[in-house]
Design a protein around this motif. Structure first.
Motif, PDB file in Angstrom:
ATOM      1  N   UNK A 164       0.890  -1.160   0.199  1.00  0.00           N
ATOM      2  CA  UNK A 164       0.454   0.224  -0.032  1.00  0.00           C
ATOM      3  C   UNK A 164       1.146   1.659   0.478  1.00  0.00           C
ATOM      4  N   UNK A 165       0.708   2.613  -0.859  1.00  0.00           N
ATOM      5  CA  UNK A 165       1.268   3.601  -0.475  1.00  0.00           C
ATOM      6  C   UNK A 165       0.709   4.108  -0.039  1.00  0.00           C
ATOM      7  N   UNK A 166       0.264   3.945   1.838  1.00  0.00           N
ATOM      8  CA  UNK A 166      -0.015   5.048   2.622  1.00  0.00           C
ATOM      9  C   UNK A 166       1.030   5.437   3.091  1.00  0.00           C
ATOM     10  N   UNK A 167       1.390   5.621   4.682  1.00  0.00           N
ATOM     11  CA  UNK A 167       2.312   6.495   5.206  1.00  0.00           C
ATOM     12  C   UNK A 167       1.879   6.431   6.283  1.00  0.00           C
ATOM     13  N   UNK A 168       0.412   6.023   6.672  1.00  0.00           N
ATOM     14  CA  UNK A 168       0.211   5.735   8.272  1.00  0.00           C
ATOM     15  C   UNK A 168      -1.219   4.798   8.378  1.00  0.00           C
ATOM     16  N   UNK A 169      -0.678   3.367   7.753  1.00  0.00           N
ATOM     17  CA  UNK A 169      -1.317   1.732   7.466  1.00  0.00           C
ATOM     18  C   UNK A 169      -0.895   1.027   9.228  1.00  0.00           C
ATOM     19  N   UNK A 170      -2.171   0.303   9.103  1.00  0.00           N
ATOM     20  CA  UNK A 170      -1.905  -0.683  11.079  1.00  0.00           C
ATOM     21  C   UNK A 170      -2.089  -2.159  10.404  1.00  0.00           C
ATOM     22  N   UNK A 171      -1.963  -3.052  10.915  1.00  0.00           N
ATOM     23  CA  UNK A 171      -2.323  -4.583  10.241  1.00  0.00           C
ATOM     24  C   UNK A 171      -3.816  -4.852  11.429  1.00  0.00           C
ATOM     25  N   UNK A 172      -4.924  -5.025  10.538  1.00  0.00           N
ATOM     26  CA  UNK A 172      -5.762  -5.397  11.450  1.00  0.00           C
ATOM     27  C   UNK A 172      -6.567  -6.648  10.618  1.00  0.00           C
ATOM     28  N   UNK A 173      -5.818  -7.704  12.010  1.00  0.00           N
ATOM     29  CA  UNK A 173      -6.436  -8.748  11.306  1.00  0.00           C
ATOM     30  C   UNK A 173      -4.841  -9.581  10.860  1.00  0.00           C
ATOM     31  N   UNK A 174      -5.994  -9.936   8.980  1.00  0.00           N
ATOM     32  CA  UNK A 174      -4.526 -10.420   7.932  1.00  0.00           C
ATOM     33  C   UNK A 174      -4.309  -9.194   7.278  1.00  0.00           C
ATOM     34  N   UNK A 175      -5.279  -8.638   7.645  1.00  0.00           N
ATOM     35  CA  UNK A 175      -5.265  -7.044   6.512  1.00  0.00           C
ATOM     36  C   UNK A 175      -4.429  -6.076   6.635  1.00  0.00           C
ATOM     37  N   UNK A 176      -3.967  -4.817   6.035  1.00  0.00           N
ATOM     38  CA  UNK A 176      -3.352  -4.138   6.568  1.00  0.00           C
ATOM     39  C   UNK A 176      -4.097  -3.108   6.269  1.00  0.00           C
ATOM     40  N   UNK A 177      -5.137  -1.825   6.588  1.00  0.00           N
ATOM     41  CA  UNK A 177      -6.097  -0.877   6.631  1.00  0.00           C
ATOM     42  C   UNK A 177      -5.443   0.814   7.020  1.00  0.00           C
ATOM     43  N   UNK A 178      -5.941   1.520   6.074  1.00  0.00           N
ATOM     44  CA  UNK A 178      -5.057   3.459   5.954  1.00  0.00           C
ATOM     45  C   UNK A 178      -5.952   3.455   7.944  1.00  0.00           C
ATOM     46  N   UNK A 179      -4.751   3.894   8.671  1.00  0.00           N
ATOM     47  CA  UNK A 179      -5.605   5.115   9.367  1.00  0.00           C
ATOM     48  C   UNK A 179      -5.988   6.018   9.319  1.00  0.00           C
ATOM     49  N   UNK A 180      -7.079   6.355   9.793  1.00  0.00           N
ATOM     50  CA  UNK A 180      -7.415   8.036   9.546  1.00  0.00           C
ATOM     51  C   UNK A 180      -7.069   8.847   9.795  1.00  0.00           C
ATOM     52  N   UNK A 181      -6.828  10.399   9.182  1.00  0.00           N
ATOM     53  CA  UNK A 181      -6.499  11.559   9.775  1.00  0.00           C
ATOM     54  C   UNK A 181      -6.183  12.150  11.205  1.00  0.00           C
ATOM     55  N   UNK A 182      -7.931  11.317  11.406  1.00  0.00           N
ATOM     56  CA  UNK A 182      -8.166  11.778  12.967  1.00  0.00           C
ATOM     57  C   UNK A 182      -7.552  10.708  14.270  1.00  0.00           C
ATOM     58  N   UNK A 183      -7.638   9.381  13.384  1.00  0.00           N
ATOM     59  CA  UNK A 183      -6.695   8.951  14.626  1.00  0.00           C
ATOM     60  C   UNK A 183      -4.843   9.000  15.092  1.00  0.00           C
ATOM     61  N   UNK A 184      -4.119   9.395  13.356  1.00  0.00           N
ATOM     62  CA  UNK A 184      -3.176   9.826  13.970  1.00  0.00           C
ATOM     63  C   UNK A 184      -3.036  11.090  13.926  1.00  0.00           C
ATOM     64  N   UNK A 185      -4.140  12.368  14.429  1.00  0.00           N
ATOM     65  CA  UNK A 185      -3.412  13.159  15.254  1.00  0.00           C
ATOM     66  C   UNK A 185      -3.654  12.938  16.720  1.00  0.00           C
ATOM     67  N   UNK A 186      -4.999  12.240  16.484  1.00  0.00           N
ATOM     68  CA  UNK A 186      -4.890  11.873  19.081  1.00  0.00           C
ATOM     69  C   UNK A 186      -4.056  11.120  18.539  1.00  0.00           C
ATOM     70  N   UNK A 187      -3.261  10.036  18.223  1.00  0.00           N
ATOM     71  CA  UNK A 187      -2.147   9.213  18.771  1.00  0.00           C
ATOM     72  C   UNK A 187      -0.827  10.288  19.176  1.00  0.00           C
ATOM     73  N   UNK A 188      -0.682  11.204  18.137  1.00  0.00           N
ATOM     74  CA  UNK A 188       0.744  12.131  17.909  1.00  0.00           C
ATOM     75  C   UNK A 188       0.353  12.726  19.546  1.00  0.00           C
ATOM     76  N   UNK A 189      -1.010  13.765  19.259  1.00  0.00           N
ATOM     77  CA  UNK A 189      -1.284  14.429  20.893  1.00  0.00           C
ATOM     78  C   UNK A 189      -0.786  13.985  22.283  1.00  0.00           C
TER      79      UNK A 189
END
Length: 66
Positions: A1-26
Motif C-alpha cells: 500500500x502506498x500509505x504512510x500511516x497504516x496498521x495491520x488488522x487481522x490479516x489485512x493492512x488498513x489505512x489509519x484515518x487522519x483523526x486517529x493519527x492526530x490523536x495518537x500524536x497528541x
C-alpha cells in the motif's frame, strides 16, 4: 500500500484515518512533555510526517516520482 500511516488488522493492512493519527500524536506529545516540557505546546499533523519523509530522499538525489 502506498500509505504512510497504516496498521495491520487481522490479516489485512488498513489505512489509519487522519483523526486517529492526530490523536495518537497528541497523546505522545503529552507523554513526552513529562520529560521534555517543550512538547506540551507542540502539535503535529500527518502532513508534517509525509513532508519530512519525502523531503529527505528528494534532497539526497532520489527522483521525485519514486
Amino acid at each position: 500500500m502506498p500509505f504512510l500511516f497504516q496498521r495491520k488488522v487481522g490479516t489485512k493492512h488498513e489505512v489509519m484515518s487522519d483523526t486517529t493519527v492526530v490523536n495518537m500524536l497528541k497523546r505522545h506529545c503529552v507523554e513526552l512533555a513529562e520529560q521534555h516540557p517543550g512538547f506540551l505546546a507542540t502539535s503535529f499533523t500527518p502532513h508534517d510526517f509525509r513532508r519530512l519523509l519525502a523531503t529527505e530522499p528528494v534532497n539526497s538525489g532520489l527522483p521525485i516520482h519514486i
